[in-house]
Motif scaffolding. Structure first.
Motif, PDB file in Angstrom:
ATOM      1  N   ASP A   1      -1.581  -2.071  -5.521  1.00 17.89           N
ATOM      2  CA  ASP A   1      -0.441  -1.745  -6.392  1.00 17.89           C
ATOM      3  C   ASP A   1      -0.189  -2.942  -7.309  1.00 17.89           C
TER       4      ASP A   1
ATOM      5  N   ARG B   1       2.574   6.359 -11.656  1.00 19.16           N
ATOM      6  CA  ARG B   1       1.268   6.782 -11.142  1.00 19.16           C
ATOM      7  C   ARG B   1       0.771   8.067 -11.785  1.00 19.16           C
TER       8      ARG B   1
ATOM      9  N   ARG C   1       6.181  -8.098   3.217  1.00 19.73           N
ATOM     10  CA  ARG C   1       7.385  -7.294   3.369  1.00 19.73           C
ATOM     11  C   ARG C   1       7.644  -6.768   4.773  1.00 19.73           C
TER      12      ARG C   1
ATOM     13  N   GLN D   1      -0.160  -6.583  -5.601  1.00 22.28           N
ATOM     14  CA  GLN D   1       0.084  -6.293  -4.187  1.00 22.28           C
ATOM     15  C   GLN D   1      -1.269  -6.052  -3.529  1.00 22.28           C
TER      16      GLN D   1
HETATM   17 MG   LIG Z   1       4.311  -1.231  -4.386  1.00 26.32          MG
END
Ligand SMILES: [Mg+2]
Ligand SMILES: Nc1ncnc2c1ncn2[C@@H]1O[C@H](COP(=O)(O)OP(=O)(O)OP(=O)(O)O)[C@@H](O)[C@H]1O
Length: 313
Positions: free
Chosen positions: A261, A65, A176, A248
């Motif tokens: 993401d 990042r 998740r 994501q």
């Molecule tokens: Mg991630």
């Protein structure tokens, strides 16, 4: 299922020239995962890792990042939807997620949410006091609009060798389990209010995954996101994505995807497809299709077509 185990004290010991030579002598193909790119220096991977590695290694850096040309940059270039960035904490006017490093856990991040500037200030103070985040990291944090909706990891695969269609496959979808967020949402609100200060703010440490499907009308949108991403990656990270990658996403109430993401490699959640596959990949290939199996199929195909150099960069 593991043929032979090699144990290193530190992951980066794999970079030693004699260790690499052993791996090369064993005719091994390397599939990069997130631990590899977190624990081994990115420049070392790009310049000094000689083991044949599946995929485009120059894309791995986009996950850092701190890089200028990171995945946010690429999403913007591609015109793909992502949660709006808030430049200044003073501008927080609705729910946001603040993303920064966890002060102690190397692989984790010290996320928190806030709906106003004063809530941001208050929570930041507590988390700094608890040692979860540092003042310095907070200064570099990314603040983005919170998307209220479910989370889907789109586990995609791009095959440069495929001659049919867009060459972009949706192998599966996962979501998740996160500590301690998932514990929080299983408590009634009044009970949440009784949690102690040190329990009050959930962390988002991934500790498991589950398979999911999408509403059918969303499938076309999901595939389109992948196709646009692949095209942009070709333009900006020559030769572009090769093999597995993961978008994501969150989906809002109007069924819009937001990509928060991107993993330019095997996504962590693809474990759920191991051995059994996923309804999407299995339907496409008419057999259980995990990401691992899909990669080995691609390698086999590359050998047969005499195009090995097109899938190892
Ligand atoms: Mg991630
Ligand atoms: N803008 C957003 N709105 C709502 N939820 C979000 C948003 N961004 C991230 N999240 C949630 O926060 C969690 C962590 O997001 P993120 O992918 O940024 O971190 P991570 O995957 O845990 O970290 P890393 O990618 O460094 O391993 C996700 O599970 C997702 O549910």
């Amino acid at each position: 299922m593991v043929d032979r185990v090699v144990v290193y004290d530190k992951f980066k010991e794999i970079m030693a020239p004699e260790e690499q030579q052993k791996i090369i002598d064993d005719n091994i193909l390397f599939i990069p995962n997130r631990s590899f790119t977190s624990y081994v220096d990115m420049k070392e991977i790009e310049d000094n890792f000689r083991v044949p590695m599946f995929g485009n290694r120059s894309m791995l850096r986009s996950e850092e990042r701190g890089e200028v040309k990171n995945y946010y940059w690429l999403l913007e270039k591609a015109g793909l939807p992502f949660p709006e960035k808030i430049e200044d904490p003073a501008d927080i006017d609705s729910l946001v997620m603040v993303k920064l490093h966890h002060a102690q856990k190397k692989l984790e991040r010290g996320f928190f949410t806030a709906a106003s500037t004063s809530e941001y200030n208050e929570k930041a103070k507590v988390l700094i006091r608890q040692g979860v985040i540092t003042e310095e990291d907070l200064g570099n944090a990314r603040i983005e609009r919170y998307i209220v909706g479910p989370v889907f990891n789109l586990d995609m695969f791009y095959s440069p060798l495929e001659t049919f269609g867009t060459k972009n496959e949706l192998i599966g979808v996962d979501w998740r389990f996160e500590t301690s967020l998932d514990g929080h949402v299983r408590l009634p609100a009044p009970q949440q209010m009784t949690l102690l200060e040190r329990q009050m703010y959930p962390e988002y440490t991934v500790c498991g995954h589950n398979a999911a499907t999408l509403r059918e009308s969303l499938l076309e949108k999901a595939l389109r996101l992948g196709e646009i991403f692949v095209e942009a990656s070709k333009e900006h990270y020559d030769p572009g994505i090769i093999g597995p990658y993961c978008l994501q996403t969150c989906v809002d109430k109007d069924l819009n995807f937001y990509i928060y993401d991107v993993a330019p490699r095997v996504g962590g959640g693809t474990n759920v497809h191991m051995s059994v596959g996923h309804p999407y990949g299995n339907s496409l290939w008419r057999k259980p299709m995990s990401t691992g199996r899909r990669i080995t199929m691609e390698v086999r195909r590359a050998i047969e077509m005499g195009k090995v150099s097109e899938v190892f960069w």
